[in-house]
Design a protein around this motif. Structure first.
Motif: not given
Length: 454
Positions: A361-370, A400-402, A406-408, A425-430
C-alpha cells in the motif's frame, strides 16, 4: 552480425523491428525473472520466512557483482554495436575477447576473496545471528556459482551484439526452466533447503553457459576470438560507457543495505522477509523494463552509428509507451490481487504476510515510473551520455531514496505508536522514482531533442 539482421535494424518498419527485438529480449528475461521468483516461492514455502530474509540480506553483495558484470556487458555491447554498425568487425572481435578475459578473471578473484573474508562480509551486510546459519548454507555454494552466472551474463550481452539474439534467448530460457525443475527436485521434493536452491541455480547456470558457448561453433559469426592486437586501454572507454549501469546497480546495493538495516531495527527479520516478498515484484518490474531497454539500446546503437536519428527518436517513444503499460499492469495486479500473489511465497496466516500487504500500500506508485527511469538511463548510455545516465542512476538508486528513507524513518520513529508495523517510511521509494523521472526527462530533452533540433 548477419547482414540480414543488420539491414532489418536499419531499414525495416519501426514497430515490427522494435517488438521483434523486444520479444526476443523479453522471453529470455521473463524466463530469468520467473526462475528468480520460483526460487523465492520454493524457499518461502519449504524453508520459510527466514530463508527469504537470508536471500534478501545477501542482495547488496549480489548487486555489487551484477554492477561489475553489467558495466562490462552493456558498455561493451554498445561499443561493439557501434563498431558493427560501421563495419569494423576486427575491432569488435578484439574488444569482445578482451572483455571475456577480464570478466572470467574478475569473477574467480572475487569468489576467492568472499571465501576468505566471509565473516567480515556478513558483518558488513548486517546479517543478524538468527539468520546467519541459513545465509551461510546458501552462500557457501552460491559464491562459486557466481563465476558461471556472471560470466554467462556478460557473454549473453556480447553474443546479442553480434545478432545472435535467438541463441542468447534460448540459453536463458533453457537455464530458467532447468532452474525451476531443479528447485522442485532439490528444494521441494528432496528437502535440501537453502543449499538445494543454490545447487539448483549452479546447475542451471552451467547448462545456460554451455548453450551460449555454441556461439563459437558457428563459423558464420562476424565476431571471433581475436588476438590482442588492439590496445587494452579501450577497456577504459567501455568501463566509462558502462559506468551508469555500474552506478545504478551499486547504488541499488547500498539502498538494499539501508533498507535492510532500517527494517531490522523496525520489525526484525520478519520485516526483512516481508519486504523481500514485495521486492520480488520490484525485481520483476525492473527485469521487464530491462527487456525493453535491451531492445532499445541495440536499436539505438546501430541506427545512431548509421546516422539514422529519426529512427532513434521513434524507437525511444515506442519503448517509453511499452514500459509504462507494463508498469500499469503490475500495479493493478498487486493492488487488486495482493493476497494471491503474496500467498505464493508465504502462508496467509503468517504475520509476515500482513506486513507485506501493508508495504504494498505504501510503495505501489513506484511501479508506474521505475521502468521509465531504467529506460531513459539506458538510452542516455546508448547515445554516449554516460555521465547523465549515471546521474539518473544515482538519483533513483541512492541519493533520493536514502535521503527520503532516513528522514521519514526518523519522523515515523518519533510519532508512531506501534513501530513494528509502521512501514510508512517506505513511501520514500516511490517519491524518489517520481523525482528522478523529472530529472531524466530534463536530461533527455536537453542533450538529445534540443541538441538535435538546433
Amino acid at each position: 552480425m548477419a547482414m540480414s539482421t543488420k539491414a532489418a535494424i536499419l531499414q525495416n518498419s519501426l514497430f515490427s523491428t522494435f517488438f521483434k527485438q523486444f520479444f526476443l529480449s523479453l522471453i529470455g528475461l521473463i524466463a530469468l525473472t520467473t526462475a528468480s521468483l520460483v526460487d523465492g516461492i520454493f524457499i518461502g514455502q519449504y524453508v520459510g520466512a527466514q530463508g527469504l530474509a537470508a536471500v534478501t540480506l545477501l542482495l547488496p553483495y549480489i548487486t555489487f557483482l551484477v554492477a561489475l558484470s553489467l558495466m562490462l556487458a552493456i558498455g561493451g555491447s554498445v561499443t561493439i554495436g557501434t563498431f558493427m554498425g560501421k563495419g569494423d568487425t576486427h575491432s569488435a572481435s578484439a574488444l569482445f575477447t578482451q572483455i571475456l578475459v577480464v570478466t572470467v578473471t574478475l569473477n574467480i578473484v572475487l569468489a576467492g576473496l568472499s571465501y576468505i573474508a566471509e565473516p567480515a562480509l556478513f558483518w558488513l551486510l548486517h546479517i543478524p545471528s538468527d539468520i546467519a546459519p541459513l545465509t551461510k548454507q546458501y552462500f557457501s555454494v552460491l559464491r562459486w556459482v557466481f563465476i558461471l552466472q556472471f560470466s554467462g551474463m556478460v557473454l549473453y550481452y556480447l553474443v546479442r551484439a553480434d545478432g545472435y539474439t535467438k541463441l542468447a534467448t534460448t540459453a536463458l530460457l533453457i537455464g530458467a526452466v532447468s532452474n525451476i525443475a531443479l528447485d522442485a527436485l532439490l528444494v521441494g521434493h528432496l528437502g535440501f533447503g537453502m543449499e538445494g536452491a543454490a545447487y539448483a541455480t549452479g546447475l542451471a547456470q552451467a547448462l545456460q553457459l554451455i548453450i551460449l558457448l555454441a556461439f563459437f561453433a558457428d563459423k558464420s559469426r562476424a565476431i571471433t576470438l581475436s588476438t590482442f592486437n588492439k590496445p587494452w586501454r579501450r577497456l577504459f572507454y567501455v568501463l566509462k560507457n558502462g559506468i551508469s549501469e555500474f552506478t545504478n546497480e551499486i547504488s541499488v546495493g547500498v539502498l538494499f543495505l539501508v533498507i535492510n538495516a532500517l527494517l531490522v531495527i523496525r520489525s526484525g527479520s520478519e520485516g526483512v522477509a516481508a519486504y523481500s516478498v514485495v521486492n520480488y515484484f520490484i525485481f520483476l518490474s525492473i527485469m521487464l523494463s530491462f527487456g525493453i531497454a535491451d531492445a532499445l539500446h541495440l536499436l539505438v546503437s546501430y541506427n545512431r552509428g548509421a546516422s539514422q536519428l529519426t529512427r532513434v527518436n521513434a524507437f525511444l517513444l515506442i519503448a517509453l509507451g511499452t514500459v509504462f503499460i507494463v508498469g500499469l499492469i503490475i500495479t493493478a495486479c498487486l493492488l487488486w490481487f495482493k493476497q494471491f500473489f503474496i500467498g505464493l511465497f508465504l502462508a496467509p496466516t503468517q504475520q509476515v504476510s500482513n506486513y507485506a500487504y501493508i508495504i504494498i500500500l505504501y510503495i505501489w506508485p513506484l511501479f508506474l515510473v521505475n521502468g521509465c527511469n531504467v529506460l531513459l538511463s539506458v538510452f542516455l548510455t546508448a547515445i554516449e551520455r554516460p555521465f547523465h545516465s549515471a546521474v539518473i542512476a544515482l538519483g533513483r538508486s541512492i541519493l533520493f531514496p536514502v535521503c527520503f528513507l532516513l528522514f521519514l524513518f526518523h519522523f515515523t520513529t518519533s510519532t508512531s505508536l506501534d513501530k513494528s508495523t509502521d512501514f510508512s517510511f517506505l513511501i520514500a521509494l516511490p517519491i524518489a522514482e517520481w523525482v528522478t523521472l523529472c530529472c531524466a526527462v530534463f536530461f533527455v530533452y536537453k542533450h538529445y531533442y534540443l541538441k538535435r533540433n538546433t
